[in-house]
Design a protein around this motif. Structure first.
Motif, mmCIF file in Angstrom:
data_model
loop_
_atom_site.group_PDB
_atom_site.id
_atom_site.type_symbol
_atom_site.label_atom_id
_atom_site.label_comp_id
_atom_site.label_asym_id
_atom_site.label_seq_id
_atom_site.Cartn_x
_atom_site.Cartn_y
_atom_site.Cartn_z
ATOM 1 N N ALA A 78 12.083 -30.209 -12.578
ATOM 2 C CA ALA A 78 11.280 -29.812 -13.741
ATOM 3 C C ALA A 78 10.201 -30.821 -14.091
ATOM 4 O O ALA A 78 9.249 -30.486 -14.804
ATOM 5 N N SER A 79 10.317 -32.052 -13.579
ATOM 6 C CA SER A 79 9.269 -33.048 -13.856
ATOM 7 C C SER A 79 7.909 -32.591 -13.347
ATOM 8 O O SER A 79 6.867 -33.038 -13.836
ATOM 9 N N GLU A 80 7.900 -31.674 -12.373
ATOM 10 C CA GLU A 80 6.641 -31.134 -11.847
ATOM 11 C C GLU A 80 5.861 -30.374 -12.912
ATOM 12 O O GLU A 80 4.648 -30.169 -12.769
ATOM 13 N N TYR A 81 6.542 -29.959 -13.986
ATOM 14 C CA TYR A 81 5.910 -29.119 -14.999
ATOM 15 C C TYR A 81 5.628 -29.854 -16.304
ATOM 16 O O TYR A 81 5.166 -29.237 -17.269
ATOM 17 N N LEU A 82 5.896 -31.166 -16.324
ATOM 18 C CA LEU A 82 5.415 -31.953 -17.456
ATOM 19 C C LEU A 82 3.892 -31.968 -17.438
ATOM 20 O O LEU A 82 3.279 -32.082 -16.377
ATOM 21 N N TYR A 83 3.279 -31.858 -18.608
ATOM 22 C CA TYR A 83 1.833 -32.051 -18.667
ATOM 23 C C TYR A 83 1.523 -33.493 -18.257
ATOM 24 O O TYR A 83 2.319 -34.414 -18.524
ATOM 25 N N PRO A 84 0.384 -33.737 -17.606
ATOM 26 C CA PRO A 84 0.078 -35.074 -17.091
ATOM 27 C C PRO A 84 0.092 -36.169 -18.154
ATOM 28 O O PRO A 84 0.372 -37.325 -17.852
ATOM 29 N N ASP A 85 -0.204 -35.820 -19.403
ATOM 30 C CA ASP A 85 -0.248 -36.809 -20.473
ATOM 31 C C ASP A 85 1.103 -37.041 -21.145
ATOM 32 O O ASP A 85 1.243 -37.944 -21.973
ATOM 33 N N ALA A 86 2.126 -36.226 -20.791
ATOM 34 C CA ALA A 86 3.402 -36.263 -21.517
ATOM 35 C C ALA A 86 4.180 -37.551 -21.259
ATOM 36 O O ALA A 86 4.593 -38.238 -22.201
ATOM 37 N N LEU A 87 4.407 -37.871 -19.996
ATOM 38 C CA LEU A 87 5.194 -39.061 -19.686
ATOM 39 C C LEU A 87 4.500 -40.334 -20.162
ATOM 40 O O LEU A 87 5.163 -41.202 -20.772
ATOM 41 N N PRO A 88 3.179 -40.512 -19.937
ATOM 42 C CA PRO A 88 2.524 -41.711 -20.476
ATOM 43 C C PRO A 88 2.672 -41.825 -21.997
ATOM 44 O O PRO A 88 2.863 -42.932 -22.518
ATOM 45 N N PHE A 89 2.578 -40.702 -22.701
ATOM 46 C CA PHE A 89 2.771 -40.724 -24.159
ATOM 47 C C PHE A 89 4.165 -41.217 -24.519
ATOM 48 O O PHE A 89 4.331 -42.098 -25.387
ATOM 49 N N LEU A 90 5.185 -40.691 -23.859
ATOM 50 C CA LEU A 90 6.550 -41.107 -24.153
ATOM 51 C C LEU A 90 6.768 -42.578 -23.802
ATOM 52 O O LEU A 90 7.429 -43.313 -24.552
ATOM 53 N N GLN A 91 6.197 -43.016 -22.690
ATOM 54 C CA GLN A 91 6.352 -44.418 -22.287
ATOM 55 C C GLN A 91 5.683 -45.351 -23.287
ATOM 56 O O GLN A 91 6.251 -46.388 -23.662
ATOM 57 N N ARG A 92 4.471 -45.003 -23.724
ATOM 58 C CA ARG A 92 3.770 -45.836 -24.704
ATOM 59 C C ARG A 92 4.551 -45.911 -26.019
ATOM 60 O O ARG A 92 4.678 -46.982 -26.624
ATOM 61 N N THR A 93 5.030 -44.766 -26.456
ATOM 62 C CA THR A 93 5.733 -44.685 -27.736
ATOM 63 C C THR A 93 7.040 -45.478 -27.677
ATOM 64 O O THR A 93 7.389 -46.215 -28.615
ATOM 65 N N HIS A 94 7.745 -45.330 -26.579
ATOM 66 C CA HIS A 94 9.003 -46.058 -26.380
ATOM 67 C C HIS A 94 8.750 -47.570 -26.315
ATOM 68 O O HIS A 94 9.454 -48.362 -26.958
ATOM 69 N N LYS A 95 7.722 -47.963 -25.579
ATOM 70 C CA LYS A 95 7.399 -49.394 -25.429
ATOM 71 C C LYS A 95 7.001 -50.011 -26.760
ATOM 72 O O LYS A 95 7.266 -51.194 -27.017
ATOM 73 N N ALA A 96 6.372 -49.197 -27.619
ATOM 74 C CA ALA A 96 5.952 -49.693 -28.935
ATOM 75 C C ALA A 96 7.128 -49.829 -29.898
ATOM 76 O O ALA A 96 6.948 -50.298 -31.032
ATOM 77 N N GLY A 97 8.310 -49.424 -29.481
ATOM 78 C CA GLY A 97 9.506 -49.600 -30.300
ATOM 79 C C GLY A 97 9.820 -48.456 -31.237
ATOM 80 O O GLY A 97 10.692 -48.586 -32.108
ATOM 81 N N HIS A 98 9.135 -47.335 -31.073
ATOM 82 C CA HIS A 98 9.402 -46.186 -31.920
ATOM 83 C C HIS A 98 10.573 -45.369 -31.379
ATOM 84 O O HIS A 98 10.793 -45.304 -30.167
ATOM 85 N N SER A 99 11.318 -44.734 -32.269
ATOM 86 C CA SER A 99 12.356 -43.789 -31.867
ATOM 87 C C SER A 99 11.702 -42.452 -31.547
ATOM 88 O O SER A 99 10.784 -42.025 -32.259
ATOM 89 N N ILE A 100 12.168 -41.770 -30.500
ATOM 90 C CA ILE A 100 11.593 -40.488 -30.099
ATOM 91 C C ILE A 100 12.697 -39.439 -30.039
ATOM 92 O O ILE A 100 13.705 -39.626 -29.348
ATOM 93 N N TYR A 101 12.477 -38.360 -30.754
ATOM 94 C CA TYR A 101 13.384 -37.225 -30.722
ATOM 95 C C TYR A 101 12.629 -36.021 -30.175
ATOM 96 O O TYR A 101 11.474 -35.792 -30.540
ATOM 97 N N VAL A 102 13.275 -35.265 -29.306
ATOM 98 C CA VAL A 102 12.759 -33.959 -28.914
ATOM 99 C C VAL A 102 13.518 -32.925 -29.728
ATOM 100 O O VAL A 102 14.745 -32.807 -29.620
#
Length: 204
Positions: A78-102
């Motif tokens: 299913a990773s083939e169907y992530l939008y190209p900007d999705a994973l970088p957004f999650l990585q940036r947000t996680h690295k910045a120390g924010h909690s992420i909920y889906v």
């Protein structure tokens, strides 16, 4: 800060996934239009999509078991169907120390299989609901923490903002988004992709 993001059509190109599954079902003698019609029937009957109920309308006996394996195989990639900007957004947000909920609407098993297949589950906590996201949000919020909602559905944003006006709502209005032309009156920000996120919001 807490980021609460939708999944389908926000992080994930669900249309592309469903079209891929429809093409795979040709091996069972199921035409794409028959596949898509059955999707609509299940959603009308239940109010949400259930992949097992869907398959029950299309295949029987051993074909049903084989179809489950096909679905699992597709979802494992299913990773083939992530939008190209999705994973970088999650990585940036996680690295910045924010909690992420889906926070995602749909049958729990189906939604979790998709999310696990994308391999983003290491960055996020997953909440599924077949009811109101307004109600589901109560189990996520933590007193004193600023919350950012990232969502592609304008009506969902309006309902959540009406209940939680302190939430900063980001309307992800992708160029070819499924809900881009639905009304949205209460979003704080409108973006066409996730490249600008995360960003600072006023503390509460």
């Amino acid at each position: 800060m807490i980021y609460i993001t939708d999944f389908d059509y926000t992080l994930f190109d669900t249309t592309a996934l469903v079209n891929h599954l429809a093409s795979e079902f040709a091996r069972f003698g199921v035409a794409p239009d028959q596949f898509h019609t059955a999707v609509a029937e299940v959603k009308k009957e239940l109010g949400y999509y259930d992949y097992k109920k869907h398959l029950e309308k299309l295949v029987f006996g051993k074909d049903y078991e084989d179809a489950l394996e096909v679905v699992d195989s597709v979802l494992s990639r299913a990773s083939e169907y992530l939008y190209p900007d999705a994973l970088p957004f999650l990585q940036r947000t996680h690295k910045a120390g924010h909690s992420i909920y889906v926070l995602t609407f749909g049958e729990d098993d189906w939604q979790r299989k998709k999310i696990i297949g994308t391999q983003i589950d290491g960055f996020v906590q997953v909440h599924t609901t077949t009811g109101s996201k307004v109600d589901a949000l109560r189990s996520i919020g933590q007193h004193g923490q600023a919350m950012v909602l990232v969502e592609d559905s304008g009506p969902n944003i309006d309902k959540i903002k009406a209940a939680y006006p302190e939430v900063t709502a980001v309307w992800v209005r992708r160029v070819e988004g499924k809900y881009r032309n639905e009304p949205c009156h209460l979003a704080d920000h409108e973006v066409t992709d996730l490249s600008a996120l995360p960003f600072a919001v006023p503390s509460v």
